[in-house]
Design a protein around this motif. Structure first.
Motif, PDB file in Angstrom:
ATOM      1  N   PRO A 203     -73.972  -3.199  86.254  1.00  0.00           N
ATOM      2  CA  PRO A 203     -74.913  -3.333  87.377  1.00  0.00           C
ATOM      3  C   PRO A 203     -76.362  -3.152  86.919  1.00  0.00           C
ATOM      4  N   ALA A 204     -77.264  -3.852  87.582  1.00  0.00           N
ATOM      5  CA  ALA A 204     -78.710  -3.764  87.326  1.00  0.00           C
ATOM      6  C   ALA A 204     -79.048  -4.101  85.876  1.00  0.00           C
ATOM      7  N   SER A 205     -78.349  -5.073  85.309  1.00  0.00           N
ATOM      8  CA  SER A 205     -78.634  -5.479  83.922  1.00  0.00           C
ATOM      9  C   SER A 205     -78.587  -7.003  83.822  1.00  0.00           C
ATOM     10  N   PRO A 206     -79.546  -7.705  84.450  1.00  0.00           N
ATOM     11  CA  PRO A 206     -79.517  -9.166  84.392  1.00  0.00           C
ATOM     12  C   PRO A 206     -79.764  -9.717  82.991  1.00  0.00           C
ATOM     13  N   HIS A 207     -80.375  -8.890  82.104  1.00  0.00           N
ATOM     14  CA  HIS A 207     -80.645  -9.383  80.752  1.00  0.00           C
ATOM     15  C   HIS A 207     -79.359  -9.555  79.937  1.00  0.00           C
ATOM     16  N   PHE A 208     -78.214  -8.999  80.430  1.00  0.00           N
ATOM     17  CA  PHE A 208     -76.951  -9.209  79.722  1.00  0.00           C
ATOM     18  C   PHE A 208     -76.490 -10.663  79.833  1.00  0.00           C
TER      19      PHE A 208
END
Length: 234
Positions: A48-53
């Protein structure tokens, strides 16, 4: 499959759980059960809250959004017009060639994202060129068509540049090979990609091939290497 933690993705993952239980029940024959078990698809969510993944697909989303904003500019679209434009943009993105569809030297078709969705490539009827025709403010369809064509022109050039890495002429780069499926960098209408297979290479005095002869669906074609974009090997 990999995705972020969007509510639509989580909901789709939950819908697949009963299907997973059904395929592992005794209702299926052993052969079908083994086949589905070997090809079972799992769903991986990013933290969660990690769009850069999800940088691989987020980069495509970023370029698409920026090109849509540049294409629309100061125009104001209704909801129906904006939905029409987004549908055309979606078909454009899903028409991009990924790799050769087969190893047949007479097959000029490429695998596209549309094959995973509809089992067929994205197609469209060629529209007449309206570049030199003055546009009236009442011709809304002409406006949507021009916006889509503007998006297609800019996005196609960016996509072709991303798969064609150019180096100095004195340094060896991505070598062309006979039988490779390549994209030809030429102006075409949306959803139309000029593809062909290399039939013959024409090396220079230094042994580097900068010109190639292609076999296409419309006949033989001779183009320089800078106009050819080899697709990844499937």
């Amino acid at each position: 499959m990999h995705s972020d933690c969007g509510t639509n993705f989580i909901g789709a993952s939950r819908l697949m759980d009963p299907l997973h239980e059904l395929t592992h029940s005794q209702l299926f024959q052993d052969s079908v059960h083994r086949h589905l078990a070997n090809h079972y698809i799992t769903w991986h969510f990013n933290p969660p809250a990690s769009p850069h993944f999800g940088g691989l697909w987020e980069a495509g989303v970023k370029s698409t959004k920026s090109l849509i904003l540049r294409s629309i500019g100061i125009h104001k679209l209704t909801s129906e017009e904006f939905l029409t434009l987004l549908t055309q943009v979606e078909a454009t993105l899903n028409s991009r060639p990924l790799c050769a569809l087969s190893n047949d030297p007479d097959d000029f078709e490429a695998l596209t994202p549309s094959h995973f969705l509809t089992l067929e490539p994205s197609t469209s009827l060629p529209d007449p060129s309206l570049v030199n025709v003055p546009m009236s403010k009442y011709q809304r369809w002409r406006l949507i068509t021009d916006l889509h064509r503007h998006f297609w022109t800019r996005w196609k050039n960016e996509y072709l540049s991303s798969i064609r890495i150019r180096k100095k002429w004195s340094a060896p780069g991505q070598e062309l090979r006979i039988g490779d499926l390549v994209l030809v960098r030429e102006s075409t209408h949306p959803l139309r990609w000029q593809t062909g297979r290399i039939r013959e290479l024409h090396p220079g005095s230094d042994g580097i091939s900068r010109v190639a002869t292609l076999d296409t669906s419309s006949g033989p074609l001779k183009r320089p290497a800078v106009k050819l974009c080899p697709l990844p090997i499937s």
